[in-house]
Design an enzyme around this catalytic site. Structure first.
Site, PDB file in Angstrom:
ATOM      1  N   GLU A   1      -1.215  37.325  19.534  1.00 35.46           N
ATOM      2  CA  GLU A   1      -2.661  37.579  19.611  1.00 35.46           C
ATOM      3  C   GLU A   1      -2.959  38.513  20.770  1.00 35.46           C
ATOM      4  O   GLU A   1      -2.199  38.562  21.723  1.00 35.46           O
ATOM      5  CB  GLU A   1      -3.413  36.257  19.910  1.00 35.46           C
ATOM      6  CG  GLU A   1      -3.118  35.143  18.967  1.00 35.46           C
ATOM      7  CD  GLU A   1      -3.724  33.820  19.452  1.00 35.46           C
ATOM      8  OE1 GLU A   1      -4.465  33.822  20.450  1.00 35.46           O
ATOM      9  OE2 GLU A   1      -3.421  32.791  18.817  1.00 35.46           O
ATOM     10  N   LYS A  24      -4.405  39.531  24.240  1.00 32.98           N
ATOM     11  CA  LYS A  24      -4.741  38.760  25.442  1.00 32.98           C
ATOM     12  C   LYS A  24      -6.040  39.347  25.987  1.00 32.98           C
ATOM     13  O   LYS A  24      -6.062  40.451  26.534  1.00 32.98           O
ATOM     14  CB  LYS A  24      -3.621  38.865  26.469  1.00 32.98           C
ATOM     15  CG  LYS A  24      -3.870  38.078  27.730  1.00 32.98           C
ATOM     16  CD  LYS A  24      -2.591  37.994  28.538  1.00 32.98           C
ATOM     17  CE  LYS A  24      -2.709  37.365  29.905  1.00 32.98           C
ATOM     18  NZ  LYS A  24      -3.992  37.200  30.503  1.00 32.98           N
ATOM     19  N   ASP A  79      -9.151  40.215  28.173  1.00 30.83           N
ATOM     20  CA  ASP A  79      -9.333  40.309  29.620  1.00 30.83           C
ATOM     21  C   ASP A  79     -10.768  39.916  29.956  1.00 30.83           C
ATOM     22  O   ASP A  79     -11.604  40.747  30.259  1.00 30.83           O
ATOM     23  CB  ASP A  79      -9.039  41.734  30.085  1.00 30.83           C
ATOM     24  CG  ASP A  79      -8.843  41.799  31.581  1.00 30.83           C
ATOM     25  OD1 ASP A  79      -8.798  40.727  32.221  1.00 30.83           O
ATOM     26  OD2 ASP A  79      -8.755  42.910  32.119  1.00 30.83           O
ATOM     27  N   TYR A  81      -9.475  30.785  20.863  1.00 27.20           N
ATOM     28  CA  TYR A  81      -8.104  30.839  20.351  1.00 27.20           C
ATOM     29  C   TYR A  81      -7.328  29.534  20.455  1.00 27.20           C
ATOM     30  O   TYR A  81      -6.180  29.485  20.042  1.00 27.20           O
ATOM     31  CB  TYR A  81      -7.318  31.941  21.065  1.00 27.20           C
ATOM     32  CG  TYR A  81      -7.538  31.950  22.568  1.00 27.20           C
ATOM     33  CD1 TYR A  81      -8.341  32.914  23.149  1.00 27.20           C
ATOM     34  CD2 TYR A  81      -6.968  30.984  23.388  1.00 27.20           C
ATOM     35  CE1 TYR A  81      -8.578  32.928  24.513  1.00 27.20           C
ATOM     36  CE2 TYR A  81      -7.199  30.990  24.742  1.00 27.20           C
ATOM     37  CZ  TYR A  81      -7.997  31.964  25.304  1.00 27.20           C
ATOM     38  OH  TYR A  81      -8.235  31.960  26.641  1.00 27.20           O
ATOM     39  N   LYS A 103       2.520  41.414  29.029  1.00 25.64           N
ATOM     40  CA  LYS A 103       1.417  42.254  29.490  1.00 25.64           C
ATOM     41  C   LYS A 103       1.688  43.727  29.224  1.00 25.64           C
ATOM     42  O   LYS A 103       2.832  44.151  29.178  1.00 25.64           O
ATOM     43  CB  LYS A 103       1.237  42.060  31.002  1.00 25.64           C
ATOM     44  CG  LYS A 103       0.955  40.617  31.395  1.00 25.64           C
ATOM     45  CD  LYS A 103      -0.488  40.414  31.702  1.00 25.64           C
ATOM     46  CE  LYS A 103      -0.783  40.875  33.117  1.00 25.64           C
ATOM     47  NZ  LYS A 103      -2.033  40.361  33.627  1.00 25.64           N
ATOM     48  N   CYS A 140     -25.873  61.598  59.097  1.00 27.70           N
ATOM     49  CA  CYS A 140     -25.706  61.993  57.700  1.00 27.70           C
ATOM     50  C   CYS A 140     -24.828  63.247  57.630  1.00 27.70           C
ATOM     51  O   CYS A 140     -25.118  64.239  58.296  1.00 27.70           O
ATOM     52  CB  CYS A 140     -27.071  62.272  57.077  1.00 27.70           C
ATOM     53  SG  CYS A 140     -26.955  62.983  55.430  1.00 27.70           S
ATOM     54  N   CYS A 176     -27.252  66.282  56.373  1.00 25.97           N
ATOM     55  CA  CYS A 176     -28.383  66.828  57.125  1.00 25.97           C
ATOM     56  C   CYS A 176     -28.323  66.506  58.608  1.00 25.97           C
ATOM     57  O   CYS A 176     -29.105  67.034  59.392  1.00 25.97           O
ATOM     58  CB  CYS A 176     -29.696  66.324  56.538  1.00 25.97           C
ATOM     59  SG  CYS A 176     -29.990  64.576  56.879  1.00 25.97           S
ATOM     60  N   CYS A 222     -29.027  57.436  54.757  1.00 30.16           N
ATOM     61  CA  CYS A 222     -29.581  58.519  55.558  1.00 30.16           C
ATOM     62  C   CYS A 222     -31.086  58.295  55.647  1.00 30.16           C
ATOM     63  O   CYS A 222     -31.736  57.990  54.649  1.00 30.16           O
ATOM     64  CB  CYS A 222     -29.273  59.857  54.900  1.00 30.16           C
ATOM     65  SG  CYS A 222     -30.291  61.203  55.524  1.00 30.16           S
ATOM     66  N   CYS A 262     -33.457  65.626  53.607  1.00 35.61           N
ATOM     67  CA  CYS A 262     -31.991  65.693  53.521  1.00 35.61           C
ATOM     68  C   CYS A 262     -31.644  66.424  52.232  1.00 35.61           C
ATOM     69  O   CYS A 262     -32.065  66.030  51.145  1.00 35.61           O
ATOM     70  CB  CYS A 262     -31.396  64.288  53.508  1.00 35.61           C
ATOM     71  SG  CYS A 262     -29.648  64.280  53.081  1.00 35.61           S
TER      72      CYS A 262
END
Ligand code: IVH
Length: 669
Positions: free
Chosen positions: A114, A116, A118, A228, A316, A410, A413, A426, A432
């Site tokens: 089957e 797997k 995630d 499952y 896997k 920043c 600027c 900023c 900016c």
């Protein structure tokens, strides 16, 4: 209606709705129009409100209920939730098969292989067929009670269907809650639109959704669920894993069809390779295959080790991870002023995609992983998203590196940077240039002012040459200004002028969206436009006024009021209006509504209309427009060059029409 009549009708309605839910969410074959479904649902809600003691906990109306929780209760699982041994190499799988055959003293074993999933492992408990409790895996013995959140998942039957074997007594089922890639991408788009942090992968997004204290949020994230295993059943004993899957399917669960009954281990290895080749085309994430001995009596004979069964392994897929070098760490400034450190990498191929940048999220994240310029790192691509740095290979670190520090000023600027929560921002607003650039790009984009041809490259040049210092400057641009830019010939200058002119009467909601007010995405913009009908009254509204609008919370109200209170913003708006911008608002639903109730997606090119025009016409005809394909979509207009959206639509068997047919339906030429 007497109580007895109500009881009968409630049962009848609940049964019908359950059947429709199953067809829609599990079988992918809706049996009824949305509006008709809504009517049944409302009738049931009304009756249950009239006769509160007739409401059952497994009524379809109870998917979202119970309200906010402060924490999750711990619950003990009916049966310990084991883990499985994960293997990475075919040799190890052959060894597993060797052990199994030796243990059973047989030549050949039938396996079930089957995908797997995630996602997030959950236990679902049913009492006499009624869903009574769901929990996370936790430590395998005890998990967290997330019943309320799991109820919101439409693929989870609140009552097991009675076809097939009737499940009496207590039953514990194991499955995986997950988020489809389409849903994940749509969620991330919404988060980005609201200037919130997107999720790194669908698994995290699903975990976040399941662990919400407010089930309403879980409901809005639209999770899916595949099961499952039957972990415990008082009165039902499947003889094989295949039989288990059939029983689960018969009870109304979502069970993957992509499983294979394998005659011997070689067959299982082939299945794994085939599935890996298909991996990128599935609409949810899997990270391998699970190979299980099919016969349950053999499973019992083999038994288990301390935490995992001897009759199953996970094989896997190779991780989508590669090793590369950090060439630099640059700090980017976004439209809202947020500073994001980004690793610029030596380009590396990660399962078919070249990766040269990876996000490092924020300062805490960089320091936690201690990523430095010159480091060798592992990078991972998860889902279809921004790659990320997983870890630093410290042993490969060259001498003389220094730890990363967020700049105090920043980088664009030079203004002061302030920390807000986990992020640095900023403080210079639209002065900016990075923020200005993001703002102007957003302003000109589709769905906003929709100025054709004014994209990122042009905006960048306009700002570099100081031709645009705020949004209003866009409409003060002259052909001479464009002539000074790279890539602008006579024809494109003409086009640009025409595009600016053509954009001067935006829909009010699009204009509001274009302004880039924090927390004002397309949906909020529409609410504001519907409520005020014009710009002037909105500009005078207080935060209290705004909060009265259904769907607008305190944070959004505050942000909108604050935006329009700013002198500087008011000046920009005044100049825009003086340049001839006239936001228009037409109250909806005037003419006939041939597309009432439809949820539509446009994909690919159109010949006679621009995309915004077509969408407007569809809306005028009563349709709602969605940006992504999902099961909620009812009609797709596809033109030349349509790509993945069309494929997705076909997969979901949605109705797909072309431009000519669309025009016919709205009664146009
Ligand atoms: S069987 C005792 N089948 O993978 C065996 N697990 O450790 C019980 N998973 O967290 C698990 N897809 O939740 C099984 N088709 C599948 C699965 C699956 C995903 C998860 C499981 C567990 C992990 C393995």
């Amino acid at each position: 209606m007497t109580k007895a009549e109500a009881k009968k009708r409630i049962e009848q309605l609940a049964g019908e709705i359950r059947g429709h839910d199953h067809r829609y969410y599990v079988l992918d074959r809706p049996g009824i129009a949305d509006a008709a479904y809504d009517r049944l649902f409302r009738e049931l809600q009304d009756l249950e409100a009239q006769f509160p003691d007739l409401g059952a906990p497994d009524s379809p109306t109870q998917r979202v209920g119970g309200g906010l929780r402060t924490a999750f209760q711990k619950v003990q699982h009916l049966q310990a939730m084991l883990s499985i041994d994960s293997l990475m190499a075919a040799d190890e799988v052959l060894e597993f098969d060797g052990r199994v055959r030796k243990g059973l003293e047989v030549e050949r074993v039938t396996y079930v292989a089957e995908p797997k999933f995630d996602g997030l492992s959950v236990e679902l408990v049913y009492q006499d067929g009624v869903f009574v409790r769901g929990s996370t895996r936790g430590d395998g013995e005890t998990g967290e009670d997330i019943t309320g959140n799991l109820r919101t998942i439409r693929a989870l039957p609140l009552r097991l269907l009675e076809g097939g074997v009737r499940p009496k007594g207590l039953i514990a089922v194991r499955g995986e809650a997950l988020m489809t890639l389409a849903e994940f991408e749509a969620l991330n788009r919404r988060l980005i639109e609201r200037s919130e942090e997107p999720f790194a992968n669908p698994r995290n997004a699903a975990a976040g959704a399941v662990r919400q204290l407010d089930p309403k949020i879980t409901a809005s994230r639209r999770l899916d669920l595949y099961v499952y295993e039957i972990m415990a059943a008082e009165t039902f004993e499947p003889r094989t894993q295949t039989g288990t899957l059939d029983a689960l399917r018969g009870w109304g669960f979502h069970v993957e069809r992509n499983v294979r009954v394998c005659d011997g281990i070689q067959d299982a290895l082939r299945y794994r390779d085939e599935l890996q080749a298909k991996r990128e085309t599935l609409d949810y994430e899997i990270d391998g295959v699970v190979i299980k001995v099919d016969r349950r009596d053999w499973q019992a004979l083999l038994g288990m080790r301390s935490r995992s069964p001897r009759w199953a392994v996970a094989f896997k897929f190779p991780p989508r991870i590669e090793v590369t070098k950090v060439l630099d760490i640059v700090v980017q400034v976004g439209r809202t002023g947020k500073l994001t450190p980004v690793a610029s990498l030596q380009p590396v191929d990660v399962s078919g995609v070249t990766v040269s940048r990876a996000t490092l999220h924020n300062e805490d994240e960089v320091l936690r992983k201690d990523v430095r310029v010159g480091d060798t790192v592992r990078v991972r691509r998860a889902g279809d998203v921004i790659p990320e740095v997983v870890e630093v290979l410290k042993e490969k670190r060259p001498r003389g590196t220094t730890a990363f520090a967020m700049p105090a000023k920043c980088p664009v600027c030079g203004a002061a940077v302030e920390r807000e929560g986990a992020y640095h921002v900023c403080t210079n607003g639209l002065s900016c240039l990075a923020q200005l650039e993001g703002h102007v790009i957003h302003f000109a984009a589709r769905g906003a002012m929709d100025i054709a041809g004014l994209g990122g490259k042009t905006v960048k040049q306009l700002i570099e040459q100081a031709l645009v210092k705020d949004l209003a400057d866009v409409y003060a641009l002259t052909p001479i200004d464009f002539a000074a830019l790279e890539g602008f010939a006579e024809k494109s200058i003409e086009n640009m002028a025409a595009a600016l002119e053509a954009s001067k009467q935006p829909r009010l909601d699009r204009f509001l969206f274009a302004l880039g007010i924090e927390h004002v995405g397309e949906t909020v913009a529409r609410l504001l436009a519907e409520h005020f009908g014009a710009l002037a009254p909105l500009m005078e509204a207080t935060a209290e006024d705004l909060q009265q609008i259904h769907g607008i919370g305190p944070e959004v109200a505050e942000s909108v009021a604050h935006f329009f209170a700013s002198k500087r913003n008011r000046k920009v708006i005044e100049r825009l209006l003086r340049a001839g911008i006239q936001p228009v608002h037409e109250a909806r639903a005037k003419g006939p509504q041939p597309l009432a109730g439809q949820v539509m997606v446009f994909t690919g090119g159109l010949e006679g209309l621009t995309r915004p025009e077509a969408q407007k016409r569809a809306e005028d005809a009563g349709a709602r427009i969605a940006s992504a394909i999902s099961k909620r979509v009812t009609l797709v207009v596809a033109g030349p060059g349509a790509g993945s959206k069309l494929d997705e639509a076909r997969k979901l068997k949605l109705e797909v029409i072309d431009e000519a047919e669309f025009l016919k339906r709205i009664g146009g030429k």
